[in-house]
Design a protein around this motif. Structure first.
Motif, PDB file in Angstrom:
ATOM      1  N   THR A 137       0.890  -1.138  -0.050  1.00 50.33           N
ATOM      2  CA  THR A 137       0.403  -0.123  -0.170  1.00 50.33           C
ATOM      3  C   THR A 137       0.880   1.490   0.001  1.00 50.33           C
ATOM      4  O   THR A 137       2.225   1.043   0.437  1.00 50.33           O
ATOM      5  CB  THR A 137      -0.774  -0.021   1.408  1.00 50.33           C
ATOM      6  N   LYS A 138      -0.107   2.477   0.083  1.00 55.66           N
ATOM      7  CA  LYS A 138       1.063   3.710  -0.442  1.00 55.66           C
ATOM      8  C   LYS A 138       1.847   3.898   0.915  1.00 55.66           C
ATOM      9  O   LYS A 138       0.605   4.089   1.997  1.00 55.66           O
ATOM     10  CB  LYS A 138       0.187   4.924  -1.496  1.00 55.66           C
ATOM     11  N   GLY A 139       2.572   4.134   1.178  1.00 54.42           N
ATOM     12  CA  GLY A 139       3.265   5.372   1.858  1.00 54.42           C
ATOM     13  C   GLY A 139       4.060   5.163   2.991  1.00 54.42           C
ATOM     14  O   GLY A 139       5.227   3.930   1.755  1.00 54.42           O
ATOM     15  N   GLU A 157      -3.415  -5.156  -0.344  1.00 56.31           N
ATOM     16  CA  GLU A 157      -2.496  -4.880  -1.012  1.00 56.31           C
ATOM     17  C   GLU A 157      -2.072  -3.104  -1.442  1.00 56.31           C
ATOM     18  O   GLU A 157      -0.837  -3.055  -1.751  1.00 56.31           O
ATOM     19  CB  GLU A 157      -1.137  -5.957  -1.092  1.00 56.31           C
ATOM     20  N   GLY A 158      -2.875  -3.127  -1.512  1.00 57.46           N
ATOM     21  CA  GLY A 158      -3.217  -1.540  -3.146  1.00 57.46           C
ATOM     22  C   GLY A 158      -2.898  -1.957  -4.355  1.00 57.46           C
ATOM     23  O   GLY A 158      -2.793  -1.053  -4.961  1.00 57.46           O
ATOM     24  N   ALA A 183      -3.987   2.701  -1.092  1.00 54.75           N
ATOM     25  CA  ALA A 183      -4.144   1.932  -0.443  1.00 54.75           C
ATOM     26  C   ALA A 183      -5.279   0.945  -0.248  1.00 54.75           C
ATOM     27  O   ALA A 183      -5.746   0.220  -1.104  1.00 54.75           O
ATOM     28  CB  ALA A 183      -5.646   3.322   0.882  1.00 54.75           C
ATOM     29  N   THR A 184      -5.341   0.135   0.935  1.00 58.65           N
ATOM     30  CA  THR A 184      -5.527  -0.524   1.412  1.00 58.65           C
ATOM     31  C   THR A 184      -6.952  -0.608   0.700  1.00 58.65           C
ATOM     32  O   THR A 184      -8.039  -0.289   1.504  1.00 58.65           O
ATOM     33  CB  THR A 184      -5.554  -0.787   3.150  1.00 58.65           C
ATOM     34  N   ASN A 185      -7.359  -1.690   0.006  1.00 62.40           N
ATOM     35  CA  ASN A 185      -8.998  -1.707  -0.035  1.00 62.40           C
ATOM     36  C   ASN A 185      -9.308  -0.664  -0.366  1.00 62.40           C
ATOM     37  O   ASN A 185     -10.772  -0.085  -0.426  1.00 62.40           O
ATOM     38  CB  ASN A 185      -9.913  -2.712   1.192  1.00 62.40           C
ATOM     39  N   TYR A 199      -6.926   7.592 -10.312  1.00 70.11           N
ATOM     40  CA  TYR A 199      -7.181   8.164  -9.236  1.00 70.11           C
ATOM     41  C   TYR A 199      -8.229   7.379  -8.946  1.00 70.11           C
ATOM     42  O   TYR A 199      -9.038   6.738  -9.092  1.00 70.11           O
ATOM     43  CB  TYR A 199      -7.225   9.824  -9.568  1.00 70.11           C
ATOM     44  N   GLY A 200      -8.184   6.823  -7.116  1.00 77.01           N
ATOM     45  CA  GLY A 200      -9.651   7.045  -6.555  1.00 77.01           C
ATOM     46  C   GLY A 200     -10.522   7.413  -5.490  1.00 77.01           C
ATOM     47  O   GLY A 200      -9.498   8.372  -5.287  1.00 77.01           O
TER      48      GLY A 200
END
Length: 283
Positions: free
Chosen positions: A31-33, A105-106, A81-83, A127-128
């Motif tokens: 995931t991002k971050g 896991e994004g 991001a997650t889910n 984008y989301g």
């Protein structure tokens, strides 16, 4: 060993005499971050090693990286991001696929049909609900020009329809058949499309190049197959083979051959000679 977010990603390293070592690893789906990178060994615990943070940014990949209008383009996204839900894909800022959801896991994958657009490079972005487009590393898709003929084979005089996509937008264009221009006064629309037709001219048989070229130099060819079957051989209908005429006096002999036809207008030239090598011709 080296761990990434608590997952072992590399083992088997041996430190040098000064205690140093180096290695590489492939970042797993994340995931991002920020994600913690740590290490430990047989005599060094993970708690003894100062952690390092690796930051994952969302990104995209496309397959293939070039294609024609109407092709199916596969897109993979990672680092979301997650889910995360509500993910959309854009082509030059226009949404071409929506309602995508990332996994834990994004990561996500999908595909879209390449819409009509001009030749060259186009930006693919995404984008989301939790990821903005400016955070996503863009990727590029190259649109290629093509023409489609209908029919793809035929005879002299047949109407050949030509449909083109992926050319330059709003440019003059010509179509040639075996290097001879057959269509002029034609322009593409804003999305690089055009449609026209012409009659197959007389000429050689077999595979013929039909070429479309716009004024920006975008040039594409397709093959039209001109029929190659010759017409039937004419047969002597009169006088019959082996018959004799004119033993006495002047007798006018009428020669007649069976009729043959050809869809492309191919015909035979008749020659009559008293010699097998046609050194002298009577007709």
């Amino acid at each position: 060993k080296v761990t990434y977010a608590g997952i072992t990603v590399r083992t088997g390293m041996v430190a040098k005499n000064d205690g140093s070592w180096n290695t590489t690893f492939v970042v797993p789906s994340s995931t991002k971050g920020g994600h913690t990178v740590d290490a430990s060994g047989s005599t060094t615990t993970a708690s003894d090693v100062a952690d390092v943070t690796f930051t994952v940014s969302p990104g995209l990949s496309v397959e293939p990286t070039s294609g024609y209008v109407g092709d199916e383009i596969e897109v993979n996204g990672s680092g979301f991001a997650t889910n995360e839900s509500g993910i959309k894909i854009t082509l030059d800022g226009v949404v071409v696929k929506s309602s995508i959801t990332a996994d834990a896991e994004g990561y996500w994958e999908t595909s879209f049909t390449l819409p009509t657009c001009v030749t060259g490079a186009h930006a693919i972005d995404s984008y989301g609900n939790m990821t903005i487009a400016t955070d996503v590393s863009d990727t590029t898709l190259t649109v290629l020009a093509q023409i489609v003929l209908s029919p793809k084979s035929g005879n002299v005089g047949d109407n050949i329809r030509v449909k083109g996509t992926g050319f330059s937008g709003e440019k003059d264009l010509t179509v040639s058949y075996d290097l001879v221009t057959v269509v002029t006064g034609l322009s593409t629309d804003a999305d690089g499309n055009f449609s026209t037709s012409f009659e197959a001219p007389k000429g050689k048989s077999g595979e013929i190049n039909v070429t479309a070229m716009d004024t920006k130099g975008v040039t594409v060819s397709a093959i039209f197959t001109m029929e190659t079957t010759p017409p039937d051989i004419p047969r002597a209908a009169s006088p019959k083979d082996g018959s004799t005429v004119g033993f006495i006096g002047d007798t006018k002999v009428t020669f007649d051959w069976t009729d043959v036809s050809d869809q492309s207008g191919v015909h035979y030239a008749l020659e009559v000679s008293p010699q097998f090598d046609f050194g002298i011709t009577l007709v």
